[in-house]
Design an enzyme around this catalytic site. Structure first.
Site, PDB file in Angstrom:
ATOM      1  N   GLU A 212     -29.016  36.408 -16.003  1.00 15.09           N
ATOM      2  CA  GLU A 212     -28.641  36.126 -17.400  1.00 15.09           C
ATOM      3  C   GLU A 212     -29.825  35.655 -18.212  1.00 15.09           C
ATOM      4  O   GLU A 212     -30.068  34.450 -18.329  1.00 15.09           O
ATOM      5  CB  GLU A 212     -27.530  35.061 -17.445  1.00 15.09           C
ATOM      6  N   GLU A 299     -20.614  39.595 -13.066  1.00 15.34           N
ATOM      7  CA  GLU A 299     -20.071  38.234 -12.966  1.00 15.34           C
ATOM      8  C   GLU A 299     -18.991  38.036 -14.022  1.00 15.34           C
ATOM      9  O   GLU A 299     -19.194  38.382 -15.184  1.00 15.34           O
ATOM     10  CB  GLU A 299     -21.204  37.224 -13.179  1.00 15.34           C
TER      11      GLU A 299
HETATM   12  C1  IDC Z   1     -22.719  27.551 -12.401  1.00 14.68           C
HETATM   13  C2  IDC Z   1     -22.003  27.042 -11.170  1.00 14.68           C
HETATM   14  C3  IDC Z   1     -22.214  25.542 -11.052  1.00 14.68           C
HETATM   15  C4  IDC Z   1     -23.705  25.253 -11.027  1.00 14.68           C
HETATM   16  C5  IDC Z   1     -24.373  25.853 -12.242  1.00 14.68           C
HETATM   17  C6  IDC Z   1     -25.879  25.692 -12.191  1.00 14.68           C
HETATM   18  O1  IDC Z   1     -20.624  27.375 -11.257  1.00 14.68           O
HETATM   19  O2  IDC Z   1     -21.597  25.033  -9.894  1.00 14.68           O
HETATM   20  O3  IDC Z   1     -23.918  23.847 -11.002  1.00 14.68           O
HETATM   21  O4  IDC Z   1     -24.091  27.235 -12.340  1.00 14.68           O
HETATM   22  O5  IDC Z   1     -26.438  25.859 -13.435  1.00 14.68           O
HETATM   23  C7  IDC Z   1     -22.992  31.683 -15.435  1.00 14.68           C
HETATM   24  C8  IDC Z   1     -24.064  31.685 -14.431  1.00 14.68           C
HETATM   25  C9  IDC Z   1     -23.659  30.892 -13.208  1.00 14.68           C
HETATM   26  C10 IDC Z   1     -22.882  29.654 -13.564  1.00 14.68           C
HETATM   27  C11 IDC Z   1     -21.565  30.099 -14.224  1.00 14.68           C
HETATM   28  C12 IDC Z   1     -20.648  28.940 -14.619  1.00 14.68           C
HETATM   29  O6  IDC Z   1     -24.494  32.973 -14.087  1.00 14.68           O
HETATM   30  O7  IDC Z   1     -24.825  30.556 -12.502  1.00 14.68           O
HETATM   31  O8  IDC Z   1     -22.596  28.970 -12.389  1.00 14.68           O
HETATM   32  N1  IDC Z   1     -21.878  30.923 -15.389  1.00 14.68           N
HETATM   33  O9  IDC Z   1     -21.260  28.122 -15.539  1.00 14.68           O
HETATM   34  N2  IDC Z   1     -22.963  32.387 -16.567  1.00 14.68           N
HETATM   35  C13 IDC Z   1     -21.868  32.061 -17.248  1.00 14.68           C
HETATM   36  C14 IDC Z   1     -21.152  31.139 -16.510  1.00 14.68           C
END
Ligand code: IDC
Length: 376
Positions: A212, A299
């Site tokens: 992302e 995702e």
């Molecule tokens: C989130 C995980 C969380 C972690 C965080 C780290 O769910 O546990 O602490 O990242 O920064 C994304 C990302 C993905 C995110 C997820 C939810 O690709 O890494 O995971 N998210 O926030 N994009 C949109 C949402």
């Protein structure tokens, strides 16, 4: 009963007709023989019909199970891209559905063959995504040399399990807090070089080269990064599918559609979280697909973009209806029992495979039910 005769050429003669003596008829013949003295001919005929019917009915689900018993890789073979569609090895559109790990450094315990088998056999998954953070928490580029080695070994194990189980596998270079893919471009090149060298022959590996991009990084900047990394991969893997993330956390596919990359088997990442992203984002996606851009939803979540918050099932269903209608592949975030709404396993469940439905979180139950009801 005396009109039943055994024929030396492996057949049975019944009422003047000759039937082959396979094992079903052998059982049938035996019973007839036993009943010779005790039962009347009518009763015997009814019994024989019931036996034949039993074997007939038994063979139907058995054939279905064999057809369904094919692995995703056996069903679709090497993937390709044609127009805006992901295709199987005969050029037919394919929609893959699956699950993403959480960060590999955070939750390595879910990388087991049993976990992946559960996803394939119980959840109906075609693909597993291996999310390897580049910067956060023992990220590939920020952790120690030893950590890097361990991550590579974990990926190797995961790819092997997927290969053995006939699952597709996405190797995801999970940039996030390192918003610009150029920050670790050198490392990305070296990493994907080694991945492509190792896995080019397998035919089930998909490369996702920047999860992302965000923080104002533009599409031309991402495209320039992508060109370099794609060139590196293509030196070793001529045809593997490569997914490139798009600006604004992989949402601006409409912008990418106006100047896509050149080359075959390239796709573009689109991500959504159903409680945060509604109709305007569906329109963006549709616009890109209508313009002919091959999009892969590598995702999605049915909660908020923070990974927490409320779940919106009606929005989630609207999204899935759109993906199904356009044969767009999708991967659910995330395979862990972390105390967050996007985690698929309940926080109080420590099992790393063979989960019962009741051991799944609300997100997990939705994803599980949806994938089980998906057509193959
Ligand atoms: C989130 C995980 C969380 C972690 C965080 C780290 O769910 O546990 O602490 O990242 O920064 C994304 C990302 C993905 C995110 C997820 C939810 O690709 O890494 O995971 N998210 O926030 N994009 C949109 C949402």
């Amino acid at each position: 009963m005396n009109n039943i005769k055994k024929n030396p050429a492996h057949s049975v003669c019944l009422s003047g007709k000759v039937y082959p003596l396979d094992h079903r008829n052998a059982i049938f013949y035996k019973i007839c023989d036993k009943m010779k003295k005790t039962a009347g001919p009518t009763l015997l005929v009814i019994l024989c019909c019931l036996i034949q019917l039993f074997f007939l009915l038994k063979s139907v689900p058995c054939q279905q199970a064999q057809a369904a018993g094919k692995t995703p890789l056996e069903r679709y073979g090497r993937l390709g891209v044609s127009g805006s569609r992901l295709t199987d090895n005969s050029g037919n559109p394919v929609q893959l559905k699956g699950v993403s790990t959480h960060g590999l450094s955070w939750y390595p315990q879910y990388v087991t063959k049993k976990a992946f088998r559960t996803l394939r056999d119980k959840w109906n998954a075609d693909v597993v995504r291996l999310a390897m953070y580049t910067a956060e928490y023992n990220g590939y580029c920020t952790g120690s040399f030893r950590n890097r080695k361990e991550l590579k070994a974990l990926i190797d194990k995961a790819v092997r399990y997927c290969d053995e189980l006939g699952l597709y596998v996405i190797i995801d270079w999970h940039i996030l807090s390192d918003n610009h893919p150029d920050i670790y471009k050198k490392q990305a090149k070296a990493f994907f070089k080694s991945m492509a060298r190792k896995y080019a022959e397998q035919g089930n590996v998909i490369y996702e080269i920047c999860n992302e991009p965000n923080g104002g990084v533009t599409w031309p900047q991402i495209r320039s990064y992508a060109r370099t990394v794609i060139r590196t991969i293509r030196r070793y893997d001529k045809n593997g599918i490569i997914i490139t993330g798009t600006p604004s956390w992989s949402q601006d596919v409409d912008i990418a559609a106006s100047s896509p990359l050149k080359g075959g088997n390239l796709m573009y990442g689109f991500h959504y979280y159903a409680s945060t992203h509604g109709e305007p984002y569906r329109q963006k996606l549709l616009q890109a697909v209508d313009a002919g851009l091959p999009v892969f939803v590598s995702e999605y979540g049915i909660c908020e973009a923070s990974g927490h918050g409320v779940i919106r099932r009606e929005e989630a269903a609207r999204w899935m209806e759109l993906l199904d209608r356009n044969s767009i592949s999708c991967v659910a975030w995330n395979l862990s029992n972390k105390d967050e709404a996007s985690a698929l396993i309940r926080t109080d469940c420590a099992k790393t495979d063979s989960w019962k439905r009741s051991e799944l979180s609300a997100s997990g139950k939705w994803v599980y039910d949806m994938m089980r009801n998906s057509e193959k």
